[in-house]
Design an enzyme around this catalytic site. Structure first.
Site, short mmCIF file in Angstrom:
data_model
loop_
_atom_site.label_atom_id
_atom_site.label_comp_id
_atom_site.label_asym_id
_atom_site.label_seq_id
_atom_site.Cartn_x
_atom_site.Cartn_y
_atom_site.Cartn_z
N SER A 1 -18.69 16.48 -6.30
CA SER A 1 -18.52 17.84 -6.82
C SER A 1 -19.86 18.40 -7.30
CB SER A 1 -17.47 17.84 -7.92
OG SER A 1 -16.99 19.15 -8.17
N LYS B 1 -7.10 38.66 -23.35
CA LYS B 1 -8.05 38.04 -24.26
C LYS B 1 -7.69 36.59 -24.56
CE LYS B 1 -11.68 37.99 -26.75
NZ LYS B 1 -12.98 37.97 -26.08
#
Length: 386
Positions: free
Chosen positions: A198, A250
């Site tokens: 990765s 949020k």
């Protein structure tokens, strides 16, 4: 004149005219005088009042002082008995630390050509996380790469990679420094260890040459985001979370509620964006087409052998094969290895953490809060990893 009256009277006791007499002697003399008077005068009845003689109060015996208790001889501690030996040990330790510090704090102790060796070990994250902590911090790794690039005696850099991946931002910061070192004429060679997957492969792909072992786990090209929804557990435990927010998203990714359908679409867009950057950078680093990289980038891991066959690594070999290749690319021979981030006592005592830039306590808190606590919620941070 009566003959009895002419007889001299006894002097009072304590008189200065004669020595002391005992009380009994005075009584006896008084009785003799009375008998003489009784012979010349008729006897008269006289009641005498006995005089009470007070006995002196017994004087208590003087207290006998206790015999002094002798204290056992005080045992001297070992270091008091051997002060010279302690001094010698301290001198040896201080000298040893000075030698280590002189050898690892700077490159002045090396002569001739050098190959800088930098480790990328552990989960990758931004910040200053020293080698040996289990994490590869971008600030730390980038600092070493830049130091090696600026050192004229360093002719090449070997990155020893052993990491499962981590933060995309961390990988991108390290890639930037690798490209800078290459532009300054310093070849970069990667030696893969157990795993270089990765984000760790993302970094490795930028090198001039990559070695892997046949058993190395690499590849796993892709981006992932995880979200744990504890809302049912909160409800079962009677935990009520009240949220006051400025915008609809949020608290996206918070554990007290699942993603909405709109949020899933939005997060998928972020993952796709990061994935495109990842694939394009690998294609540039490996001189491959974007389509070829995408065909290999569904997230699956590869062994080192398979990765070589697919063109993701250049050759199979160990760390010293990578060193030989670094010398070859730099056009030098018999270069000395300079382990820039080797874990030693000097790196603990004289590191920037100990000198005041940041405390060890802050580093430990960062590692726990950011990396070791999976249930810690931070709605402000998108938890994507590669």
């Amino acid at each position: 004149m009566n003959q009895d009256t002419q007889k001299p009277k006894p002097y009072p006791s304590g008189s200065g005219y004669r020595p002391y007499y005992s009380y009994g002697s005075e009584i006896k003399n008084a009785e003799d005088s009375s008998s003489d008077l009784s012979r010349s005068h008729p006897p008269q009845t006289h009641v005498s009042t006995p005089v009470a003689v007070k006995k002196a109060a017994p004087v208590p015996p003087a207290p006998v002082p206790p015999a002094p208790v002798s204290k056992p001889p005080e045992k001297q501690s070992w270091w008091r008995k051997n002060p010279i030996l302690i001094i010698l040990v301290l001198v040896v330790v201080v000298g040893f630390l000075a030698v280590i510090y002189a050898g690892t704090a700077s490159t002045a102790g090396f002569s001739g050509n050098k190959i800088a060796v930098i480790n990328i070990h552990g989960t990758m994250a931004t910040g200053e996380l020293p080698y040996g902590s289990g994490y590869a911090g971008s600030d730390t790794v980038c600092g070493y790469i830049r130091q090696a690039a600026n050192d004229k005696s360093v002719k090449a850099i070997v990155l020893r990679v052993n990491s499962p991946g981590g933060s995309p931002a961390c990988a991108q910061e390290i890639v930037e420094e690798i490209n800078r070192a290459q532009e300054m004429g310093k070849p970069v060679v990667v030696s893969m260890g157990d795993v270089a997957a990765s984000a760790a492969y993302y970094v490795s792909a930028q090198a001039d040459y990559i070695y892997a072992d046949s058993g190395t786990t690499t590849g796993s090209i892709g981006v992932i985001n995880t979200h744990v929804d504890y809302s049912e557990a909160y409800e079962k435990e009677g935990i009520n979370v009240e949220v006051i927010k400025s915008g609809e998203m949020k608290d996206i990714g918070a554990s007290w509620r699942p993603y909405t359908s709109q949020e899933k679409v939005y997060m998928q867009g972020i993952i796709d964006e990061q994935y495109e950057v990842f694939v394009n950078d690998i294609a540039d680093g490996r001189n491959m087409s974007v389509s070829d990289v995408k065909n290999l980038s569904d997230g699956r891991p590869y062994t080192g052998q398979t990765a070589m066959e697919l063109g993701l690594v250049d050759d199979l070999g160990n760390f010293y094969n990578a060193v030989d290749k670094a010398e070859e690319l730099a056009g030098v021979s018999n270069a000395s290895l300079y382990y820039m981030d080797s874990l030693s006592l000097s790196s603990i005592l004289f590191s920037s953490e100990a000198s005041g830039n940041t405390s060890n306590t802050e580093n430990a808190a960062f590692i726990y809060d950011r990396l070791l606590s999976p249930q810690r919620e931070n709605p402000y941070q998108l938890k994507a990893s590669i």
